[in-house]
Design an enzyme around this catalytic site. Sequence first.
Site, PDB file in Angstrom:
ATOM      1  N   LEU A 174       0.839  -1.200   0.000  1.00 29.74           N
ATOM      2  CA  LEU A 174       0.000   0.000   0.000  1.00 29.74           C
ATOM      3  C   LEU A 174       0.873   1.248   0.000  1.00 29.74           C
ATOM      4  CD1 LEU A 174      -2.637  -1.295   2.554  1.00 29.74           C
ATOM      5  CD2 LEU A 174      -3.008  -0.890   0.099  1.00 29.74           C
ATOM      6  N   ASN A 192      -3.252  -5.496   8.967  1.00 32.96           N
ATOM      7  CA  ASN A 192      -2.884  -6.561   8.030  1.00 32.96           C
ATOM      8  C   ASN A 192      -2.695  -7.861   8.793  1.00 32.96           C
ATOM      9  OD1 ASN A 192      -1.911  -7.684   5.483  1.00 32.96           O
ATOM     10  ND2 ASN A 192       0.119  -7.697   6.427  1.00 32.96           N
ATOM     11  N   THR A 193      -3.011  -8.962   8.114  1.00 31.51           N
ATOM     12  CA  THR A 193      -2.687 -10.263   8.679  1.00 31.51           C
ATOM     13  C   THR A 193      -1.593 -10.897   7.832  1.00 31.51           C
ATOM     14  OG1 THR A 193      -3.508 -12.433   9.301  1.00 31.51           O
ATOM     15  CG2 THR A 193      -4.638 -11.372   7.459  1.00 31.51           C
ATOM     16  N   HIS A 194      -0.587 -11.438   8.521  1.00 36.37           N
ATOM     17  CA  HIS A 194       0.600 -11.959   7.836  1.00 36.37           C
ATOM     18  C   HIS A 194       0.874 -13.385   8.342  1.00 36.37           C
ATOM     19  CE1 HIS A 194       4.470 -11.822   5.803  1.00 36.37           C
ATOM     20  NE2 HIS A 194       4.991 -12.378   6.877  1.00 36.37           N
ATOM     21  N   ASP A 204       2.551   0.007   8.069  1.00 34.30           N
ATOM     22  CA  ASP A 204       3.273   1.267   7.902  1.00 34.30           C
ATOM     23  C   ASP A 204       3.927   1.260   6.521  1.00 34.30           C
ATOM     24  OD1 ASP A 204       5.531  -0.280   8.072  1.00 34.30           O
ATOM     25  OD2 ASP A 204       6.236   0.553   9.981  1.00 34.30           O
ATOM     26  N   GLY A 250       6.760   0.373   5.478  1.00 37.28           N
ATOM     27  CA  GLY A 250       7.650  -0.739   5.152  1.00 37.28           C
ATOM     28  C   GLY A 250       6.878  -1.986   4.745  1.00 37.28           C
ATOM     29  N   ASP A 284       5.679  -5.252   5.902  1.00 38.12           N
ATOM     30  CA  ASP A 284       5.401  -6.065   7.096  1.00 38.12           C
ATOM     31  C   ASP A 284       6.219  -5.616   8.301  1.00 38.12           C
ATOM     32  OD1 ASP A 284       3.594  -7.613   5.573  1.00 38.12           O
ATOM     33  OD2 ASP A 284       5.229  -8.860   4.843  1.00 38.12           O
TER      34      ASP A 284
HETATM   35  C1  GRF Z   1      -3.237 -15.370   4.442  1.00 38.71           C
HETATM   36  O1  GRF Z   1      -2.518 -16.405   5.058  1.00 38.71           O
HETATM   37  C2  GRF Z   1      -2.577 -14.037   4.650  1.00 38.71           C
HETATM   38  O2  GRF Z   1      -1.916 -13.917   5.863  1.00 38.71           O
HETATM   39  C3  GRF Z   1      -1.581 -14.004   3.519  1.00 38.71           C
HETATM   40  O3  GRF Z   1      -2.256 -14.580   2.438  1.00 38.71           O
HETATM   41  C4  GRF Z   1      -3.239 -15.476   2.919  1.00 38.71           C
HETATM   42  C5  GRF Z   1      -4.550 -15.075   2.323  1.00 38.71           C
HETATM   43  O4  GRF Z   1      -5.475 -16.103   2.468  1.00 38.71           O
HETATM   44  N1  GRF Z   1      -1.092 -12.683   3.267  1.00 38.71           N
HETATM   45  P1  GRF Z   1      -7.024 -15.878   2.150  1.00 38.71           P
HETATM   46  O5  GRF Z   1      -7.121 -15.156   0.820  1.00 38.71           O
HETATM   47  O6  GRF Z   1      -7.597 -15.056   3.273  1.00 38.71           O
HETATM   48  O7  GRF Z   1      -7.588 -17.248   2.093  1.00 38.71           O
END
Ligand code: GRF
Length: 207
Positions: free
Chosen positions: A102, A114-116, A148, A150, A152
Amino acid sequence: MVVAVTAPEPTGIVVLVSGSGTNLQALIDATADPAYGVRILAVGADRAGISGLHRAAAAGIPTFVCRVEDHATRAAWDEALAERIADHEPAFVVSAGFMKILGPRVLGQHVVLNTHPALLPAFPGAHAVRDALAAGATVTGCTVHVVDAGVDTGPVLAQATVEVRPDDTEDTLHERIKAVEHPLLVTLVGRAAREGITVTDGKASIP
Ligand code: GRF
């Protein structure tokens, strides 16, 4: 005497996706409970035809697509995406498997969670599950953080661990990560919506 009790308005969010959208689905499912306190105002994607958009449409949620290749520059895309998000006036944005970095316009206008799929700061980037396996990690997991400038690097809100098994492939490990990622994301988004989120000097907190 008539006493009218009205439920508080849910907090509106926009969710950004690029793929299968299983994290989005977990959020959609959670919003079925009014006590969760979240309404998904729109789902945005950087590409058309993905499952994430179909999941949104099936739930009656408005969708939009904002593709980098439809804009002359990355900056123009950033500006367009910021506007498409702002059209829905969300309290904050959730990047749930959105595979583009972004830009400053989006991040200047919106708080983005964000989820990582790794335990940041370990294994940032687009191949976190593969990288954890290649490094021989015996434990990995997932992280919910504030985005932010960067890759992740933003302040971490919560993490959950997952054991790496000797016979794991990228797919089997990612599936087990998603099993803990979904409830973690649902919990954090709900808390941020109901209690608020503060981002100050590179630190993030939910009271
Ligand atoms: C997730 O594990 C997320 O952390 C990563 O990509 C995956 C996306 O999975 N960045 P979905 O599209 O929510 O099934």
